[in-house]
Write an enzyme that holds these catalytic residues in place. Structure first.
Site, PDB file in Angstrom:
ATOM      1  N   ASN A   8       0.946  -1.217  -0.201  1.00  0.00           N
ATOM      2  CA  ASN A   8       0.048  -0.124  -0.055  1.00  0.00           C
ATOM      3  C   ASN A   8       1.005   1.217  -0.007  1.00  0.00           C
ATOM      4  OD1 ASN A   8      -1.815   1.927   0.459  1.00  0.00           O
ATOM      5  ND2 ASN A   8      -2.690   1.126   2.242  1.00  0.00           N
ATOM      6  N   ARG A  89      -2.112  -2.112  -3.806  1.00  0.00           N
ATOM      7  CA  ARG A  89      -3.417  -1.407  -3.572  1.00  0.00           C
ATOM      8  C   ARG A  89      -3.424  -0.179  -4.428  1.00  0.00           C
ATOM      9  NH1 ARG A  89      -5.021   2.903   0.897  1.00  0.00           N
ATOM     10  NH2 ARG A  89      -6.992   3.049   0.329  1.00  0.00           N
ATOM     11  N   HIS A 178     -12.790   2.029  -0.129  1.00  0.00           N
ATOM     12  CA  HIS A 178     -12.594   1.026   0.905  1.00  0.00           C
ATOM     13  C   HIS A 178     -13.413  -0.314   0.394  1.00  0.00           C
ATOM     14  CE1 HIS A 178     -12.867   4.195   4.283  1.00  0.00           C
ATOM     15  NE2 HIS A 178     -11.589   3.990   3.874  1.00  0.00           N
ATOM     16  N   ARG A 239     -12.043  14.663   7.348  1.00  0.00           N
ATOM     17  CA  ARG A 239     -13.110  15.119   6.072  1.00  0.00           C
ATOM     18  C   ARG A 239     -14.324  15.413   6.437  1.00  0.00           C
ATOM     19  NH1 ARG A 239     -11.370   9.677   2.890  1.00  0.00           N
ATOM     20  NH2 ARG A 239      -9.428   9.453   4.371  1.00  0.00           N
ATOM     21  N   ASN A 335     -13.261  -0.937  17.580  1.00  0.00           N
ATOM     22  CA  ASN A 335     -12.760  -0.642  18.923  1.00  0.00           C
ATOM     23  C   ASN A 335     -13.627   0.132  19.876  1.00  0.00           C
ATOM     24  OD1 ASN A 335      -9.969  -2.162  18.722  1.00  0.00           O
ATOM     25  ND2 ASN A 335      -9.841  -0.517  17.087  1.00  0.00           N
ATOM     26  N   GLU A 383      -7.808  -6.013   4.717  1.00  0.00           N
ATOM     27  CA  GLU A 383      -7.501  -5.317   3.445  1.00  0.00           C
ATOM     28  C   GLU A 383      -6.114  -6.075   2.644  1.00  0.00           C
ATOM     29  OE1 GLU A 383      -8.095  -1.572   4.844  1.00  0.00           O
ATOM     30  OE2 GLU A 383      -9.005  -1.150   3.062  1.00  0.00           O
TER      31      GLU A 383
END
Ligand code: ADP
Length: 397
Positions: A8, A89, A178, A239, A335, A383
């Site tokens: 990644n 990725r 995602h 964001r 979490n 991922e």
């Protein structure tokens, strides 16, 4: 038996994970940070050890050499040849990549061309691909896109109500992101529920620094909250998520900050969300601490965050006309016990109820009450594993 590495690559970083395949055992993982800057940091984790070194790494090619040499130095591999596959990725696959693909000149050219849609990410992803092609030219190299899973969305979901020419000429539409995470947790949810994916309606919530919600019908993404870019949808760490578009020209006219496109983009992408509203942090753990210390701005940031997630889940209950399960994943989703209960307790009318005895820190699996019509699941995302599996798929073709 072979070793496959998931990559990644960011503009100044390279995150990697090495697998023994097909066993799917993680042999080592690591992160190289500050590529192109002074004092780059390379961290390698394996066998319960964490080794860190600080050195100047000029570019992604050098970063890849350093990571491969580290693997030899720590006796994780004996030579480069042991690695037979690499999966990269890539953030934007546009309308072109409906699936992962084997890297060749044309694919690499396309990834670079699609930088238009992800200017911060695709060039970095391409740099990672080039680096591996240079150093390990003979291994199976596969690109895995964040957007591929969402290419199944119907046109009514991916089109914006703008004049058509902005879609046909400028490619403005919803692409989502995602995808590997949503796809993975949907598959795991089917296993947990003991039903085929083709019989399930799922709402997958990837809640990390980036946040997105997806409506998955029979294993297929039918709508997702992120939009043309990963800025759209729910509120995130830094964001905005969705805004009334009229706010932009208004602020352009009435403030100095919104003068240039790069400034607007910075404010919306990096200075908003939890950070913008709390004025203190983008990190949910800090928000919790601040809230408990009576910080009202942090409390408001938390409340907006929950509100936007509830609204998107509500939308997707409508899109799917019901759901079998709501799934939480990623840093916050996996979490933050209170985030999960705040969201679900506020929408219990739809038939979902969290069991406080199951919804505890470290919980994995079903956290809903036995009589909850819509199950609530916590599923850790992976991922990197999806990427490694895709490399195997192409190796075996
Ligand atoms: P990224 O999108 O960068 O991969 P992650 O999925 O790692 O991000 O999620 C990061 C977020 O997860 C941060 O907001 C962090 O505070 C949150 N997080 C991690 N652990 C906890 C925890 N124990 N409680 C609450 N939030 C947590």
């Amino acid at each position: 038996m072979s070793k496959t590495i998931s990559i990644n690559a960011g503009s100044s970083s390279l995150k990697w994970q090495l697998y023994q395949m097909p066993e799917e055992t993680v042999l080592a993982k690591g992160l190289i940070e500050r590529i192109g800057l002074k004092d780059s940091i390379s961290t390698v984790k394996f066998d319960g050890r964490s080794e860190k070194q600080v050195l100047d790494i000029q570019d992604h090619t050098q970063a890849v050499k350093i990571l491969l040499d580290d693997l030899i130095r720590f006796d994780i591999i004996k030579s480069y040849d042991e690695i037979t596959g690499v999966g990269h990725r890539v953030v934007a696959g546009g309308e072109y990549f409906k699936d992962s693909a084997l890297v060749d000149d044309e694919v690499l050219r396309k990834v670079e061309e699609l930088s238009l849609l992800a200017p911060l990410h695709n060039p970095a992803n391409a740099a990672g691909i080039r680096a591996f092609r240079e150093i390990c030219p003979n291994i199976t190299s596969v690109v895995v896109f964040d957007t591929s899973f969402h290419t199944t969305m119907p046109e009514k979901a991916y089109r914006y109500p703008l004049p058509t020419k902005y879609y046909t000429e400028n490619k403005v539409r919803k692409y989502g992101a995602h995808g590997t995470s949503h796809q993975y947790v949907a598959g795991e949810a089917a296993k947990l529920l003991g039903k085929p994916l083709e019989e399930l309606k799922l709402i997958t919530c990837h809640v990390g620094n980036g946040v997105s919600v997806t409506a998955v019908d029979k294993g297929i993404s039918v709508d997702t909250s992120m939009g043309f870019t990963p800025l759209g949808g729910v509120m995130m760490g830094t964001r905005t998520g969705d805004l009334d578009p009229a706010i932009i020209p208004y602020l352009m006219e009435h403030t100095e900050d919104f003068n240039k496109p790069e400034d607007i983009s910075r404010i919306l992408n990096r200075e908003s969300g939890l950070l913008g509203v709390s004025g203190s942090s983008s990190d949910m753990r800090d928000i919790h601490t601040a809230m408990h210390n009576g910080d009202e701005k942090a409390k408001l940031a938390y409340d907006i965050f929950i509100d936007r997630l509830q609204k998107y889940i509500g939308q997707y209950l409508a899109v799917l006309n019901g759901a079998d399960a709501i799934i939480f994943t990623a840093g916050i989703g996996e979490n933050a016990v209170n985030v999960r209960s705040s969201i679900i307790n506020g929408i219990s009318w739809f038939g979902c109820k969290v069991d406080p005895e199951k919804n505890v820190f470290g919980a994995i699996g079903d956290i809903s009450t036995d009589d909850s019509r819509v199950k609530v699941l916590v599923i850790p995302t992976d991922e990197e594993l999806v990427i490694a599996r895709d490399v195997e798929r192409f190796k075996n073709q």
